[in-house]
Enzyme design. Sequence first.
Site, PDB file in Angstrom:
ATOM      1  N   PRO A   1      -1.027  -4.267  16.915  1.00 36.45           N
ATOM      2  CA  PRO A   1      -0.982  -2.858  17.325  1.00 36.45           C
ATOM      3  C   PRO A   1      -2.227  -2.054  16.996  1.00 36.45           C
ATOM      4  CG  PRO A   1       0.463  -3.250  15.451  1.00 36.45           C
ATOM      5  CD  PRO A   1       0.011  -4.590  15.915  1.00 36.45           C
TER       6      PRO A   1
ATOM      7  N   GLU B   1      -1.492  -3.218  10.724  1.00 36.37           N
ATOM      8  CA  GLU B   1      -1.011  -2.222   9.753  1.00 36.37           C
ATOM      9  C   GLU B   1      -1.577  -0.829   9.994  1.00 36.37           C
ATOM     10  OE1 GLU B   1      -0.397  -1.541   4.939  1.00 36.37           O
ATOM     11  OE2 GLU B   1      -1.405  -3.349   5.656  1.00 36.37           O
TER      12      GLU B   1
ATOM     13  N   LYS C   1       4.031  -4.706   2.759  1.00 39.22           N
ATOM     14  CA  LYS C   1       4.045  -5.546   1.556  1.00 39.22           C
ATOM     15  C   LYS C   1       5.182  -6.538   1.692  1.00 39.22           C
ATOM     16  CE  LYS C   1       0.669  -4.954  -1.081  1.00 39.22           C
ATOM     17  NZ  LYS C   1      -0.220  -6.119  -1.133  1.00 39.22           N
TER      18      LYS C   1
END
Length: 451
Positions: A228, A246, A262
């Site tokens: 993304p 991220e 995470k």
Amino acid sequence: MAGLSLALIERDWIDPLHVAAGLDDVEGRLILLSDGGPNARWSYVAAEPTRVERVPRAAPGPFDRIGALLGERAVTPPGAPPFTGGVVGLASYDLDAPEATLGGDDQDWPGLTLARHDAVLAFDHHHRRVIAAGRGEDPERAAHAADRALRWLAGARTPAPAPAPLADAFTSERPAQAYRDAVADVVRRIAAGEIFQANIARAWTGMLAESAEPFDLFVRLAGASPAPYAAFWELGDHVLASNSPESFLSVRDGRITARPIKGTRPRGSTPQEDAALKAELLASAKDRAENLMIVDLMRNDLSRVCTPGSVTAPDLFRLETFANVHHLVSTVQGRLAPDMGSAEVMSATFPPGSITGAPKHQAMQVIACHEAARGPWCGSLFLAGFDGSLEASVLIRTVALRRAADGWRFRTLAGAGIVADSDPDAELAETDAKIASIRHALMDHPAPWTL
């Protein structure tokens, strides 16, 4: 520059990767390539920035330059793309580190690079359309900027097949045992109460083959494992090729959102194995604790720029699947204080908590004991809009390249969050899983794909 005008011109869909391929001889080629998913509907292509600034490391108030480049705010009307021009920035992880404290070859990247773009192409993956956006001091100048963006469409072409492999070697900077020893040292520091968590990374280096170009690497990454927050940016003799999944921060309409990652597992080789790895990650107390520590860290960072009591964590431990890995992703949100803008947000939160540790500054000191300079890796690439919006990624799954006398040299890293019960062999395996797509793109003979 109060009241900057905006011109929008819509055209039929063209693949943004094809448009970027046609800009190989245009200064400052930039592509921000989304996978078109629910959180990443838009891609962008730009070039020919009107102004570029490079801020050295350890300079006071580096993010203050964002506001100086943007000038006064402008309005973006409803229905327009989220980014209609502004400042594109690349903040290296080591932004605040004095040169004398850095070790290793980080390829001499500046601490912060900023480029102002008054013209941009926005690609709407959901409605299959392209919008040329132009900003100017009056409608005529805005239209001229939009026309300039439209000209970039004319040279669109399918990227040429790249030679395989793209690199002659993919070499670890340090032996695997050095990483195991670093993990063990961090576990000891956690037991002694020095920190709660630290993200420790490994680095790999090499040179592109003589016939290969950095854009070839980006095309392979985009084709084999869409992400993304993928990005490709040419900055003279420096090039960034990122395939990051991220988000770091998003600011829009007075709300700020962070989505830290995470917790990681590799993809399985069969559907049954893949499902088992998903279930294992979701059930892992270690990974959930690791994720929660970073959520608390991000809540603390966001509280510095948000109205009191507005910071919440509405979504914890959501499993998201990518081409090579599964991740646990949480969401932290808050209401931005009225006097806070992009510069204040970046200053308060950088570098991202998900790739440092907790407490952040103590974890960064531990990282410095075990790593050379990171450069762009685990820094952030961000868009600061004229309307006050901000969209920033975490530069994981990222390769930094520099043109040298003998060709293109590359450096890339992968890290793992170390907590009290971390096992050195397991953390080593996690870094191998995270770097797999980059290693494959550089060293293997990928199967053909459709762009």
